[in-house]
Design a protein around this motif. Structure first.
Motif, PDB file in Angstrom:
ATOM      1  N   GLY A 260      84.879  90.586  25.898  1.00  0.00           N
ATOM      2  CA  GLY A 260      83.857  90.301  24.908  1.00  0.00           C
ATOM      3  C   GLY A 260      83.879  88.851  24.477  1.00  0.00           C
ATOM      4  N   TRP A 261      83.095  88.546  23.458  1.00  0.00           N
ATOM      5  CA  TRP A 261      82.989  87.195  22.922  1.00  0.00           C
ATOM      6  C   TRP A 261      83.149  87.236  21.414  1.00  0.00           C
ATOM      7  N   GLY A 262      83.650  86.137  20.875  1.00  0.00           N
ATOM      8  CA  GLY A 262      83.803  86.019  19.438  1.00  0.00           C
ATOM      9  C   GLY A 262      83.529  84.601  18.977  1.00  0.00           C
ATOM     10  N   ALA A 263      83.450  84.392  17.674  1.00  0.00           N
ATOM     11  CA  ALA A 263      83.166  83.059  17.136  1.00  0.00           C
ATOM     12  C   ALA A 263      83.655  82.945  15.700  1.00  0.00           C
ATOM     13  N   ASP A 264      84.010  81.709  15.312  1.00  0.00           N
ATOM     14  CA  ASP A 264      84.275  81.326  13.926  1.00  0.00           C
ATOM     15  C   ASP A 264      83.335  80.185  13.579  1.00  0.00           C
ATOM     16  N   ILE A 265      82.911  80.115  12.326  1.00  0.00           N
ATOM     17  CA  ILE A 265      82.069  79.013  11.885  1.00  0.00           C
ATOM     18  C   ILE A 265      82.476  78.641  10.456  1.00  0.00           C
ATOM     19  N   GLY A 266      82.501  77.324  10.162  1.00  0.00           N
ATOM     20  CA  GLY A 266      82.941  76.933   8.835  1.00  0.00           C
ATOM     21  C   GLY A 266      82.492  75.547   8.430  1.00  0.00           C
ATOM     22  N   VAL A 267      82.547  75.276   7.135  1.00  0.00           N
ATOM     23  CA  VAL A 267      82.236  73.966   6.574  1.00  0.00           C
ATOM     24  C   VAL A 267      83.308  73.616   5.549  1.00  0.00           C
ATOM     25  N   VAL A 268      83.542  72.307   5.375  1.00  0.00           N
ATOM     26  CA  VAL A 268      84.498  71.806   4.392  1.00  0.00           C
ATOM     27  C   VAL A 268      83.853  70.649   3.650  1.00  0.00           C
ATOM     28  N   TYR A 269      83.892  70.714   2.316  1.00  0.00           N
ATOM     29  CA  TYR A 269      83.394  69.627   1.474  1.00  0.00           C
ATOM     30  C   TYR A 269      84.576  68.975   0.764  1.00  0.00           C
ATOM     31  N   GLU A 270      84.561  67.635   0.696  1.00  0.00           N
ATOM     32  CA  GLU A 270      85.582  66.897  -0.035  1.00  0.00           C
ATOM     33  C   GLU A 270      84.924  65.978  -1.058  1.00  0.00           C
ATOM     34  N   ASN A 271      85.448  66.006  -2.273  1.00  0.00           N
ATOM     35  CA  ASN A 271      85.014  65.080  -3.318  1.00  0.00           C
ATOM     36  C   ASN A 271      85.984  63.903  -3.336  1.00  0.00           C
ATOM     37  N   ARG A 272      85.451  62.680  -3.048  1.00  0.00           N
ATOM     38  CA  ARG A 272      86.280  61.494  -2.889  1.00  0.00           C
ATOM     39  C   ARG A 272      85.851  60.412  -3.890  1.00  0.00           C
ATOM     40  N   PRO A 273      86.278  60.523  -5.160  1.00  0.00           N
ATOM     41  CA  PRO A 273      85.789  59.583  -6.175  1.00  0.00           C
ATOM     42  C   PRO A 273      86.422  58.195  -6.102  1.00  0.00           C
ATOM     43  N   ASN A 274      87.550  58.050  -5.429  1.00  0.00           N
ATOM     44  CA  ASN A 274      88.258  56.770  -5.381  1.00  0.00           C
ATOM     45  C   ASN A 274      88.471  56.314  -3.948  1.00  0.00           C
ATOM     46  N   LEU A 275      87.397  56.339  -3.171  1.00  0.00           N
ATOM     47  CA  LEU A 275      87.528  56.049  -1.749  1.00  0.00           C
ATOM     48  C   LEU A 275      87.987  54.619  -1.481  1.00  0.00           C
ATOM     49  N   GLY A 276      87.676  53.706  -2.391  1.00  0.00           N
ATOM     50  CA  GLY A 276      88.028  52.314  -2.164  1.00  0.00           C
ATOM     51  C   GLY A 276      89.507  52.071  -1.958  1.00  0.00           C
ATOM     52  N   GLN A 277      90.347  52.870  -2.559  1.00  0.00           N
ATOM     53  CA  GLN A 277      91.782  52.653  -2.443  1.00  0.00           C
ATOM     54  C   GLN A 277      92.322  53.019  -1.065  1.00  0.00           C
ATOM     55  N   TYR A 278      91.481  53.637  -0.232  1.00  0.00           N
ATOM     56  CA  TYR A 278      91.917  53.995   1.113  1.00  0.00           C
ATOM     57  C   TYR A 278      91.343  53.057   2.181  1.00  0.00           C
ATOM     58  N   ARG A 279      90.638  51.997   1.745  1.00  0.00           N
ATOM     59  CA  ARG A 279      90.066  51.047   2.692  1.00  0.00           C
ATOM     60  C   ARG A 279      91.021  49.870   2.900  1.00  0.00           C
ATOM     61  N   TYR A 280      90.967  49.328   4.123  1.00  0.00           N
ATOM     62  CA  TYR A 280      91.748  48.137   4.418  1.00  0.00           C
ATOM     63  C   TYR A 280      91.030  47.338   5.504  1.00  0.00           C
ATOM     64  N   ILE A 281      91.465  46.133   5.718  1.00  0.00           N
ATOM     65  CA  ILE A 281      90.923  45.285   6.779  1.00  0.00           C
ATOM     66  C   ILE A 281      91.990  45.115   7.847  1.00  0.00           C
ATOM     67  N   ASP A 282      91.634  45.494   9.092  1.00  0.00           N
ATOM     68  CA  ASP A 282      92.631  45.429  10.162  1.00  0.00           C
ATOM     69  C   ASP A 282      92.847  43.998  10.641  1.00  0.00           C
ATOM     70  N   LYS A 283      93.656  43.830  11.657  1.00  0.00           N
ATOM     71  CA  LYS A 283      94.020  42.510  12.154  1.00  0.00           C
ATOM     72  C   LYS A 283      92.827  41.752  12.737  1.00  0.00           C
ATOM     73  N   LYS A 284      91.790  42.491  13.080  1.00  0.00           N
ATOM     74  CA  LYS A 284      90.600  41.850  13.630  1.00  0.00           C
ATOM     75  C   LYS A 284      89.558  41.587  12.543  1.00  0.00           C
ATOM     76  N   GLY A 285      89.920  41.854  11.314  1.00  0.00           N
ATOM     77  CA  GLY A 285      89.004  41.608  10.218  1.00  0.00           C
ATOM     78  C   GLY A 285      87.968  42.684  10.018  1.00  0.00           C
ATOM     79  N   VAL A 286      88.186  43.873  10.595  1.00  0.00           N
ATOM     80  CA  VAL A 286      87.237  44.983  10.483  1.00  0.00           C
ATOM     81  C   VAL A 286      87.677  45.913   9.364  1.00  0.00           C
ATOM     82  N   GLU A 287      86.748  46.274   8.508  1.00  0.00           N
ATOM     83  CA  GLU A 287      87.050  47.196   7.420  1.00  0.00           C
ATOM     84  C   GLU A 287      87.183  48.618   7.966  1.00  0.00           C
TER      85      GLU A 287
END
Length: 491
Positions: A260-287
């Motif tokens: 037979g056949w089967g399936a799973d389906i799902g969604v995930v929501y995340e609330n990210r109010p302080n996303l800026g603290q997880y950003r950085y600039i790499d060695k090539k100057g890319v954010e």
């Protein structure tokens, strides 16, 4: 038959790996491929670059009818597991009972991160379970007592199912919304199912009477005044010896009677109010975003798992309209029913030769609605509230998930994780507590630790273990020269 089911389920607590998954801490951000069984959307934006899953085993036994008071316990495994009546304490309740014993083995699998917004996984799995639900209190009590209590009992119900099948699954997940504070991802798993054995016995109406032993018969008589039932099976001897070793072998076995056949389906929501603290600039100057870190204040997850089922059309027999009145069954007919003879014995007891036989039947998967809320208390510390609601009907044929709700505080990091679930399992009827420890790629735990303590009177036991090789996303490192970061990550 009912007594055999109960004894079988309780005996699984002895640690014999002959036992379906209840649940483990699949809500962790480091659950990897195992967590996809809870919600396939977790494959996207995963904390791992790649994970090679080697083996995981999840065994359980539980019931809502009897507590075990004998000498055996996990730390006293040399003691005999005596399931005599004197070591079983009945739970006083008129509510219908459930029974479940199962083994869930996850074989080789691979999960990979396909860029920052996509994930892909392939996995294998074997599940075996022996379950009963909607079992009338009076019927189960009499079955355990060997039907010694004389008299008539009406309005009895039961649904017993045994299932053994393997699956090959493919999961894809993708980020569908990412606008700084709000983040949404979705996932889908498709499963190819291979069925090795299935059996069911159910009744919505059973009116019986235990008649006093007579000289003519030599034993007591079990009289069915009225029975409305269904009975079916395919390859019942597949359940003779289900172990971890031969479960893995089933992944490549041929000639299975079901598919037979089967399936799973799902969604995930995340609330990210302080996303800026997880950003950085790499060695090539890319954010960039630091993919080694979780970024949410809270996370909401919803999924429907195990849609579909298996069709058995080889060596199959199904009698779905059994109606019997004033039928007598001797005590000798009821005794000694086991995996080797239950098909022939029940055919005789139910007089199936007088009923219409079908040569195929369908066994459904344990469809469930899974919801959870995960809240970040502070870095590495989380609290998770999860609910799994089984969606199978009371008299559905096939494996089922028994509903539960769990509150799980946890500490998690790349190499170390500790969680302590507190839950109501077995259709929200049984209180349980457990612990999970992950160190690198090794995970061990239990959601029901009661049998570990001598003072407890457990309804069952659960234990699981996992071995995987994982490569986590790397966090960024400080630069001595070059562009400055936009914002230093917070603690």
């Amino acid at each position: 038959m009912l007594k055999s089911v109960l004894v079988f389920s309780l005996s699984m607590a002895a640690g014999n790996a002959t036992a379906q998954q209840l649940f483990n801490s699949t809500r962790s951000n480091y659950s990897g491929l195992t967590g996809l069984s809870w919600n396939p959307a977790h494959v996207a934006d995963n904390r791992y670059v790649v994970q090679l899953h080697l083996l995981a085993v999840d065994a359980h036994a539980t019931n809502t009818a009897y507590r075990y008071t004998g000498a055996w316990s996990p730390q006293k495994s040399d003691e005999d597991l005596d399931l005599s009546k004197e070591f079983l304490t009945r739970r006083e309740s008129d509510k219908a009972k459930l029974i479940s014993a199962g083994l869930n083995v996850r074989g080789p699998g691979l999960m990979v991160r396909v860029g920052p917004k996509r994930g892909l996984a392939f996995g294998t799995r074997v599940r075996s379970a022996m379950q009963g639900n909607g079992v009338s209190e009076n019927l189960l009590r009499n079955a355990v007592d060997g039907f010694k209590e004389r008299g008539r009992s009406t309005d009895n119900t039961f649904n017993l199912n045994m299932n053994l099948f393997a699956e090959w699954n493919l999961t894809y997940g993708q980020v569908v919304l990412d606008n700084s504070e709000h983040f949404l991802k979705a996932g889908l798993t498709v499963k190819r199912l291979i069925g090795f054995g299935s059996a069911y016995l159910q009744s919505s109406k059973a009116d019986y009477e235990v008649v006093t032993r007579t000289t003519a018969t030599g034993d007591s008589t079990f009289r069915l005044n009225r029975l409305e039932a269904a009975f079916g099976y395919s390859n019942p001897r597949a359940f003779d010896d289900v172990t971890v070793e031969n479960a893995v072998d089933l992944l490549t076995a041929s000639g299975a009677p079901g598919a037979g056949w089967g399936a799973d389906i799902g969604v995930v929501y995340e609330n990210r109010p302080n996303l800026g603290q997880y950003r950085y600039i790499d060695k090539k100057g890319v954010e960039r975003l630091d993919n080694s870190r979780n970024k949410y204040r809270y996370r909401l997850s919803a999924s429907i798992t195990d849609l579909g089922g298996l069709r058995y059309d080889k060596d199959a027999a199904a009698y779905n309209d059994i109606r019997a009145t004033n039928t007598s069954v001797s005590e000798a007919d009821l005794e000694g029913i086991d995996f080797d003879n239950f098909d022939t014995r029940l055919n005789r007891i139910l007089r199936t030769q007088t009923h219409k036989r079908e040569n195929r039947f369908r066994a459904g998967l344990p469809t469930a609605l899974n919801l959870d809320v995960d809240y970040c208390l502070r870095r590495h510390l989380y609290a998770n509230l999860s609910v799994s609601q089984g969606l199978r009907g009371r008299y559905a044929v096939g494996m089922r998930t028994f509903s539960f709700v769990a509150l799980t505080p946890r500490f998690e990091s790349n190499w170390l994780e500790l969680a302590a679930p507190i839950s109501l399992i077995n259709g929200y009827q049984t209180f349980a507590y457990g612990v999970m420890l992950r160190m690198g790629g090794v995970t061990i735990g239990s959601n029901d630790l009661a049998p570990v303590f001598d003072s407890s009177k457990p309804y069952g036991f659960n234990g699981y273990a996992q071995l995987a090789l994982s490569l986590a996303n790397k966090g960024y490192k400080a630069k001595k020269h070059g562009p400055a970061r936009l914002q230093k990550p917070g603690l």
